[in-house]
Scaffold this active site. Sequence first.
Site, PDB file in Angstrom:
ATOM      1  N   TRP A   1      37.205  42.026  40.104  1.00 10.69           N
ATOM      2  CA  TRP A   1      37.650  42.649  41.556  1.00 10.69           C
ATOM      3  C   TRP A   1      36.495  42.808  42.317  1.00 10.69           C
ATOM      4  CZ3 TRP A   1      40.850  47.746  42.433  1.00 10.69           C
ATOM      5  CH2 TRP A   1      41.340  47.559  43.757  1.00 10.69           C
ATOM      6  N   TYR A   2      35.628  43.565  42.033  1.00 14.50           N
ATOM      7  CA  TYR A   2      34.239  43.701  42.607  1.00 14.50           C
ATOM      8  C   TYR A   2      33.222  44.184  41.419  1.00 14.50           C
ATOM      9  CZ  TYR A   2      35.881  48.494  43.099  1.00 14.50           C
ATOM     10  OH  TYR A   2      36.227  49.715  42.754  1.00 14.50           O
TER      11      TYR A   2
ATOM     12  N   LEU B   1      41.100  54.383  37.812  1.00 14.95           N
ATOM     13  CA  LEU B   1      42.603  53.816  38.304  1.00 14.95           C
ATOM     14  C   LEU B   1      42.179  53.872  39.681  1.00 14.95           C
ATOM     15  CD1 LEU B   1      44.533  56.679  36.611  1.00 14.95           C
ATOM     16  CD2 LEU B   1      44.341  53.993  35.965  1.00 14.95           C
ATOM     17  N   GLU B   2      42.613  52.463  40.269  1.00 21.36           N
ATOM     18  CA  GLU B   2      42.604  52.057  41.495  1.00 21.36           C
ATOM     19  C   GLU B   2      44.122  52.083  42.139  1.00 21.36           C
ATOM     20  OE1 GLU B   2      40.079  51.585  43.433  1.00 21.36           O
ATOM     21  OE2 GLU B   2      38.591  51.074  42.039  1.00 21.36           O
ATOM     22  N   LEU B   3      44.457  52.971  42.917  1.00 25.73           N
ATOM     23  CA  LEU B   3      46.042  53.156  43.395  1.00 25.73           C
ATOM     24  C   LEU B   3      46.305  52.500  44.333  1.00 25.73           C
ATOM     25  CD1 LEU B   3      46.184  57.140  42.985  1.00 25.73           C
ATOM     26  CD2 LEU B   3      46.324  55.195  40.956  1.00 25.73           C
TER      27      LEU B   3
END
Length: 171
Positions: free
Chosen positions: A27-28, A49-51
Amino acid sequence: YADEAMAVDPGYMFGWPDDGITNGAEWYIVKDGRQDYVNYYLEGREVTLELSNEKLLGSEYLEAFWNKNKRSLINYMSQCLYGIRGVVTDADNKEPLCARIHIPGHDSTYSVVHSTTTHGDFYRLIKEGNYDLVASAPGYLNDTIRGVEVIDYQATQVQISLMADPKLGLG
């Protein structure tokens, strides 16, 4: 986590790779970040956790995102109660030991846990299966516990007593 969140809201995380799960580095990239420190130096596991795809959500969205993630978060935390739990002590004086516990041939060299010096306790989250555990501590002989059976949604208790290495004269 993602499955449970999408059960609450089927449109949530739609279009993300692997049904709501992504490898962070895909993602990055964050070089020399907290994740690298925990994984390498502390020999731990790091989960982020990316919400949302939005870096900073407006406060008006917080309740909606809480409602989408509450069940997932509680379910995720309950998983910490399962796997292998144990205590490592000195075989002679029964005092707790800080030991390194790893599972040969499973995961990577950075997937180990350590028992605490306070109580000698350790916790290894792991999927159902049979595993060999190797416990080691400076000044002690390694001990291999073979065939530790883990059943999903249960905790397997293990008691490990390490013997002082007679060559070092600690015993």
